[in-house]
Design a protein around this motif. Structure first.
Motif, short mmCIF file in Angstrom:
data_model
loop_
_atom_site.label_atom_id
_atom_site.label_comp_id
_atom_site.label_asym_id
_atom_site.label_seq_id
_atom_site.Cartn_x
_atom_site.Cartn_y
_atom_site.Cartn_z
N LYS A 90 -9.14 1.97 -3.96
CA LYS A 90 -8.13 2.67 -4.76
C LYS A 90 -7.12 3.41 -3.88
CE LYS A 90 -7.62 6.24 -8.32
NZ LYS A 90 -8.34 7.18 -9.21
N GLU A 91 -7.62 4.17 -2.90
CA GLU A 91 -6.69 4.97 -2.09
C GLU A 91 -5.78 4.10 -1.23
OE1 GLU A 91 -10.65 4.73 0.14
OE2 GLU A 91 -9.95 4.99 -1.93
N ILE A 92 -6.31 2.96 -0.80
CA ILE A 92 -5.49 2.02 -0.02
C ILE A 92 -4.34 1.48 -0.87
CG2 ILE A 92 -5.47 -0.23 1.14
CD1 ILE A 92 -6.81 1.90 2.80
N LEU A 93 -4.66 1.06 -2.09
CA LEU A 93 -3.64 0.50 -2.97
C LEU A 93 -2.57 1.54 -3.30
CD1 LEU A 93 -2.55 -1.76 -4.75
CD2 LEU A 93 -4.07 -0.99 -6.57
N LEU A 94 -2.99 2.77 -3.62
CA LEU A 94 -2.02 3.81 -3.95
C LEU A 94 -1.11 4.12 -2.77
CD1 LEU A 94 -4.25 6.25 -6.04
CD2 LEU A 94 -2.53 4.64 -6.87
N LEU A 96 -0.33 2.09 -0.28
CA LEU A 96 0.55 0.95 -0.04
C LEU A 96 1.74 0.96 -1.01
CD1 LEU A 96 -2.07 -1.91 0.51
CD2 LEU A 96 -0.41 -1.08 2.19
N LEU A 97 1.47 1.22 -2.29
CA LEU A 97 2.52 1.15 -3.30
C LEU A 97 3.43 2.38 -3.28
CD1 LEU A 97 0.57 -0.38 -6.34
CD2 LEU A 97 1.97 -1.54 -4.63
N ARG A 98 2.87 3.54 -2.94
CA ARG A 98 3.68 4.76 -2.99
C ARG A 98 4.49 4.97 -1.71
NH1 ARG A 98 -0.95 8.87 -5.42
NH2 ARG A 98 -0.61 8.41 -7.65
N TRP A 99 3.87 4.68 -0.57
CA TRP A 99 4.50 5.06 0.69
C TRP A 99 4.90 3.88 1.58
CZ3 TRP A 99 5.46 9.66 -0.65
CH2 TRP A 99 4.52 10.43 -1.35
N ARG A 100 4.04 2.89 1.70
CA ARG A 100 4.32 1.80 2.63
C ARG A 100 5.29 0.78 2.03
NH1 ARG A 100 5.48 -1.47 5.97
NH2 ARG A 100 4.12 -2.53 7.47
N PHE A 101 5.13 0.45 0.74
CA PHE A 101 5.97 -0.57 0.10
C PHE A 101 6.49 -0.08 -1.26
CE2 PHE A 101 2.68 -2.75 2.60
CZ PHE A 101 3.49 -3.46 3.49
N PRO A 102 7.24 0.99 -1.31
CA PRO A 102 7.68 1.52 -2.60
C PRO A 102 8.64 0.60 -3.35
CG PRO A 102 8.78 2.67 -0.81
CD PRO A 102 7.73 1.82 -0.18
N THR A 103 9.28 -0.33 -2.64
CA THR A 103 10.24 -1.22 -3.30
C THR A 103 9.75 -2.67 -3.35
OG1 THR A 103 11.43 -1.64 -1.23
CG2 THR A 103 12.17 0.23 -2.57
N ALA A 104 8.50 -2.92 -2.98
CA ALA A 104 7.99 -4.30 -2.96
C ALA A 104 7.86 -4.86 -4.37
CB ALA A 104 6.64 -4.34 -2.25
N ASN A 105 8.03 -6.18 -4.48
CA ASN A 105 7.93 -6.86 -5.77
C ASN A 105 6.77 -7.84 -5.85
OD1 ASN A 105 10.36 -5.78 -7.06
ND2 ASN A 105 11.46 -6.90 -5.48
N GLU A 110 4.69 -10.11 0.32
CA GLU A 110 5.10 -8.86 0.96
C GLU A 110 3.92 -7.98 1.38
OE1 GLU A 110 8.92 -7.14 -0.92
OE2 GLU A 110 8.05 -8.34 -2.54
N ILE A 111 3.13 -7.53 0.40
CA ILE A 111 2.12 -6.52 0.68
C ILE A 111 0.94 -7.06 1.48
CG2 ILE A 111 0.44 -4.96 -0.40
CD1 ILE A 111 2.50 -4.52 -2.62
N ILE A 112 0.40 -8.22 1.09
CA ILE A 112 -0.79 -8.73 1.77
C ILE A 112 -0.51 -9.12 3.23
CG2 ILE A 112 -2.57 -10.52 1.76
CD1 ILE A 112 -2.92 -8.42 -0.43
N PRO A 113 0.55 -9.90 3.53
CA PRO A 113 0.82 -10.22 4.94
C PRO A 113 1.06 -8.99 5.80
CG PRO A 113 2.05 -11.68 3.50
CD PRO A 113 1.48 -10.61 2.63
N ALA A 114 1.81 -8.02 5.27
CA ALA A 114 2.08 -6.81 6.05
C ALA A 114 0.81 -5.98 6.24
CB ALA A 114 3.16 -5.98 5.36
N SER A 115 -0.10 -5.99 5.25
CA SER A 115 -1.36 -5.26 5.38
C SER A 115 -2.20 -5.86 6.50
CB SER A 115 -2.13 -5.29 4.06
OG SER A 115 -1.42 -4.62 3.05
N ALA A 116 -2.15 -7.19 6.63
CA ALA A 116 -2.88 -7.83 7.72
C ALA A 116 -2.28 -7.41 9.06
CB ALA A 116 -2.82 -9.35 7.58
N SER A 117 -0.97 -7.32 9.14
CA SER A 117 -0.30 -6.88 10.37
C SER A 117 -0.60 -5.42 10.68
CB SER A 117 1.22 -7.09 10.26
OG SER A 117 1.52 -8.45 10.03
N ASP A 118 -0.82 -4.62 9.65
CA ASP A 118 -1.11 -3.19 9.82
C ASP A 118 -2.56 -2.93 10.19
OD1 ASP A 118 1.46 -2.65 9.19
OD2 ASP A 118 1.07 -1.84 7.20
#
Length: 303
Positions: A90-94, A96-105, A110-118
Motif C-alpha cells: 500500500k505505501e509503495i503504491l501511494l 508512486l502515485l502521489r510523489w514519483r508519478f503524479p501525472t502518469a496515465n 510508465e510506472i512498472i518499468p520506472a519502478s524496476a529502474s528505481d
C-alpha cells in the motif's frame, strides 16, 4: 486465476510489487504488444521492457524453469510477459502515485518499468493457463472465433466454474433450412436458409436466404424490427437490420445493429491490412474488416 494464491505469494515474498506473468514463445513475443520481464533465479524482476523487437526481444529471454515450468516448457517459452495485473504494498503504491508519478496515465508503460529502474523489489508470479490480451481488433476477432474450437482452450461450460450471460429473456433462435458448422448461435436469432461456418452469431441476429458467413463475429442487435417495419423498409428500398439475401461475408466483425444489404460481398480479397472507409460504414484493421455499429451497407457493395 486464483487471486488469493496470488495475494498470498505477494505477501510471502515481501516484494514491493508483484506482477502476474505468462510464459510465452518466440512467435507470440515477437508478434504481440506484451511488456516482457527479465528475472533472476528467484523470480525477482531485474528489468522490464515494453513491447521489445529484434535484438531487444532476444535479450529478454530467460530460464523460465525458475517459475515452475518443466525444462521442455521452458525451452518452448523463454519469455515472461506481463499480464497487466499487479499487486502493490500500500505505501509503495501511494508514494508512486502521489510523489514519483503524479501525472502518469499507465502502469505498464510508465510506472512498472520506472519502478524496476528505481530498484524497487519486483516479483514475477506465474500464471501458466489460458489468458489473452484482446486489446487489438485482430486479437478480439481471433479469441472470439477460438470459442468455436473442439474443445476450446477456454470454455463457458466448466461444471465447477460456469459462466453465465446476463438474463435477457429472449426466445430460442429460430433456424430454418440452414447449414451450421463449428459456430455459436446466440438466443433470439432468425436464420433462414443460410450457411454459417466457424462464426459467432450474436443475439437478435437476422440472417436471410443464401447468406454465407465464414470466420465472422456478428455481434447482433439491441432491438427487433417488426414484420411491418421490415416490409415498410423494403418497400422504400432501404436496408433492414441484419444481413440481406445472397450476401457473402468472411473474416469480418459486424458490430451491433448493422444493416447489410442484398448481394453484398465482404471478403477483403486483395488482403488489405489497414484501410479507413468511414463514409461507407467500415474500416480494416490487421486484415479484419469491421462494420460499424448502426452502419448501413447498401445492396451490391463489394469490400
Amino acid at each position: 486465476m486464483d487471486y488469493m494464491a496470488f495475494v498470498q505469494n505477494h505477501r510471502q515474498s515481501g516484494a514491493d510489487i508483484t506482477i502476474s506473468s505468462l510464459p510465452i514463445d518466440d512467435k507470440r513475443a515477437g508478434a504481440s504488444d506484451f511488456g516482457l520481464m527479465k528475472i533472476d533465479n528467484k523470480g525477482s524482476v531485474l528489468s522490464f521492457s515494453e513491447k521489445p523487437r529484434g535484438d531487444e526481444l532476444k535479450a529478454m529471454a530467460v530460464d523460465t524453469t525458475v517459475l515452475g515450468l518443466s525444462k521442455d516448457e521452458a525451452v518452448k517459452k523463454p519469455y515472461i510477459a506481463s499480464m497487466g495485473v499487479y499487486l502493490f504494498k500500500k505505501e509503495i503504491l501511494l508514494n508512486l502515485l502521489r510523489w514519483r508519478f503524479p501525472t502518469a496515465n499507465d502502469f505498464g508503460s510508465e510506472i512498472i518499468p520506472a519502478s524496476a529502474s528505481d530498484k524497487k523489489e519486483l516479483q514475477a508470479y506465474l500464471f501458466n493457463d489460458y489468458w489473452e490480451d484482446i486489446g487489438t481488433v485482430r486479437s478480439f476477432f481471433e479469441e472470439n472465433l477460438a470459442l468455436t474450437e473442439h474443445p476450446p482452450r477456454f470454455s463457458f461450460y466448466d461444471a465447477a466454474k460456469p459462466i453465465y450471460t446476463s438474463r435477457r429473456n429472449l426466445p430460442p433462435s429460430k433456424i430454418d433450412s440452414s447449414k451450421i458448422f463449428d459456430s455459436i448461435i446466440s438466443p433470439g436469432s432468425f436464420l433462414t436458409d443460410c450457411h454459417i461456418d466457424h462464426s459467432v452469431v450474436g443475439i437478435r441476429s437476422r440472417i436471410t436466404a443464401n447468406v454465407h458467413l465464414k470466420d465472422t463475429v456478428m455481434l447482433g442487435a439491441d432491438f427487433y424490427e417488426t414484420e411491418g417495419e421490415v416490409a415498410s423498409l423494403v418497400a422504400e428500398g432501404r436496408v433492414t437490420v441484419g444481413i440481406g439475401e445472397n450476401t457473402k461475408i468472411r473474416e469480418c466483425i459486424i458490430d451491433k445493429n448493422a444493416r447489410i444489404g442484398k448481394n453484398v460481398i465482404i471478403a477483403n480479397s486483395e488482403g488489405i491490412q489497414e484501410a479507413d472507409r468511414t463514409s461507407e460504414g467500415f474500416y480494416i484493421r490487421s486484415g479484419v474488416t469491421v462494420i460499424f455499429k448502426n452502419a448501413v451497407i447498401e445492396d451490391g457493395l463489394v469490400i
